[in-house]
Design a protein around this motif. Structure first.
Motif, short mmCIF file in Angstrom:
data_model
loop_
_atom_site.label_atom_id
_atom_site.label_comp_id
_atom_site.label_asym_id
_atom_site.label_seq_id
_atom_site.Cartn_x
_atom_site.Cartn_y
_atom_site.Cartn_z
N ARG A 40 0.87 -1.19 0.00
CA ARG A 40 0.00 0.00 0.00
C ARG A 40 0.90 1.24 0.00
O ARG A 40 1.72 1.42 0.90
N ARG A 42 -0.43 4.53 -0.87
CA ARG A 42 -1.18 5.76 -0.63
C ARG A 42 -2.31 5.48 0.35
O ARG A 42 -2.81 4.35 0.44
N GLU A 43 -2.70 6.54 1.06
CA GLU A 43 -3.75 6.39 2.07
C GLU A 43 -5.10 6.03 1.46
O GLU A 43 -5.98 5.52 2.15
N ASP A 44 -5.27 6.30 0.15
CA ASP A 44 -6.54 5.95 -0.50
C ASP A 44 -6.63 4.47 -0.85
O ASP A 44 -7.60 4.03 -1.47
N LYS A 86 -6.13 -1.90 -6.60
CA LYS A 86 -6.86 -1.30 -5.49
C LYS A 86 -7.92 -2.29 -5.00
O LYS A 86 -8.47 -3.04 -5.80
N ALA A 95 0.11 3.14 4.88
CA ALA A 95 0.84 3.19 3.61
C ALA A 95 2.33 3.24 3.92
O ALA A 95 2.75 3.77 4.94
N ASP A 199 0.27 8.88 -11.24
CA ASP A 199 -0.95 9.62 -11.57
C ASP A 199 -1.42 9.29 -12.98
O ASP A 199 -2.63 9.16 -13.23
N CYS A 202 -3.07 5.90 -12.89
CA CYS A 202 -4.37 5.95 -12.21
C CYS A 202 -5.44 6.55 -13.12
O CYS A 202 -6.60 6.13 -13.09
#
Length: 306
Positions: A40, A42-44, A86, A95, A199, A202
């Motif tokens: 993981r 990123r916090e999302d 995800k 994370a 990015d 994503c």
């Protein structure tokens, strides 16, 4: 490494299980049931993993020690061989900060960790940083090699002494030559190959730069010859008439030496779609085959390996 850092590391690492359809292009080589790990980042909930575990996955499950939830592939980067995934449902945990493999030196102490808790982490050392070429049309300018080997390496985290993610596990290699002799090592893909394009992936599922030309073949380098050992059916090399057993001796009448040299010569000709003139030795006959290259992503779920 402190126990607090070690605890954060183990909490950020998840298990990854993928089911791939039997008609997927990679099924014959990598199988239809694949198991590995992810981190993981990123916090999302965004997770980085080694790409071959989830390549062409039809179903994906992501798990911690307590929970397993369905997941999905966000995107894939063929150049680095890394992927982003995800969970489809909440899967809580910390994370891991992203570091850089190029900050590591030969001899540095590192941690190699897979999912399942602190007991799945081992102390290791960097024994080499060097170019790696894979027979599946893949080259890393500088991979990281560590020993002792971790037995569950697919997507395992390479972590520096500050608890930062520096790479993801790709292979175990036996008989690897180091300064102090031959040993078994894990090979890691540097995480900084993925970090600048997270990015993009994503948003678009892939990097936005033009894709490299892909031929659809497996080539073995025995230090003397570059021998084709597999050709994907209905892919560029197959359509051009390339066969297992052919020996590649040149690109556009210029000799090639080694896998990395050959693949880089192909990529230097342009982006996907460019014609690639291969000089081939078949039995004792020399010939030139012109391969109309393709975008590797466009051939997923198509063809099987001869």
């Amino acid at each position: 490494m402190s126990s607090e850092v070690a605890g954060k590391i183990s909490g950020a690492i998840v298990s990854v299980t993928a089911h791939v359809p039997e008609d997927a292009m990679s099924a014959g080589l990598l199988g239809t049931e694949r198991v590995g790990h992810g981190v993981r980042i990123r916090e999302d909930g965004l997770i980085a993993t080694i790409g071959y575990v989830v390549h062409e996955a039809e179903n994906l499950w992501i798990g911690t020690r307590d929970t397993v939830v369905p997941g999905f592939v966000v995107g894939y980067d063929f150049d680095s061989g890394l992927a982003l995934i995800k969970p489809s449902l909440p899967l809580h945990g910390p994370a891991m900060p992203i570091g850089r493999a190029d900050s590591l030196e030969v001899g540095d102490a590192v941690t190699v960790a897979s999912s399942g808790g602190k007991e799945q982490s081992i102390d290791a050392r960097v024994v080499a940083k060097q170019e790696f070429a894979g027979r599946w049309e893949y080259v890393l300018d500088q991979a990281v090699f560590t020993t002792p080997q971790h037995d569950s390496w697919s997507g395992a985290a390479l972590v520096d002494s500050y608890g930062r993610l520096c790479g993801l596990g790709s292979l175990v290699i036996q008989g690897f030559e180091t300064r102090s002799g031959s040993c078994t090592v894990n090979m890691f893909v540097p995480i900084e190959l993925l970090a600048p394009i997270i990015d993009e992936i994503c948003l678009h599922g892939r990097r936005l730069s033009p894709p490299r030309p892909w031929l659809g073949m497996l080539v073995h380098d025995d230090q003397q010859d570059l021998t084709v050992v597999g050709v994907y059916r209905n892919c560029p090399a197959d359509k051009a008439g390339l066969r297992p057993g052919d020996i590649i001796v040149g690109i556009d009448d210029e000799p090639v030496v080694g896998l990395a040299n050959m693949f880089r010569r192909v990529w230097s000709l342009g982006s996907a779609g460019v014609d690639v003139p291969l000089n081939v030795l078949r039995n004792t006959e020399k010939m030139q085959l012109k391969v109309r290259s393709g975008d590797r992503a466009g051939f997923q779920r198509k063809g099987t390996l001869q």
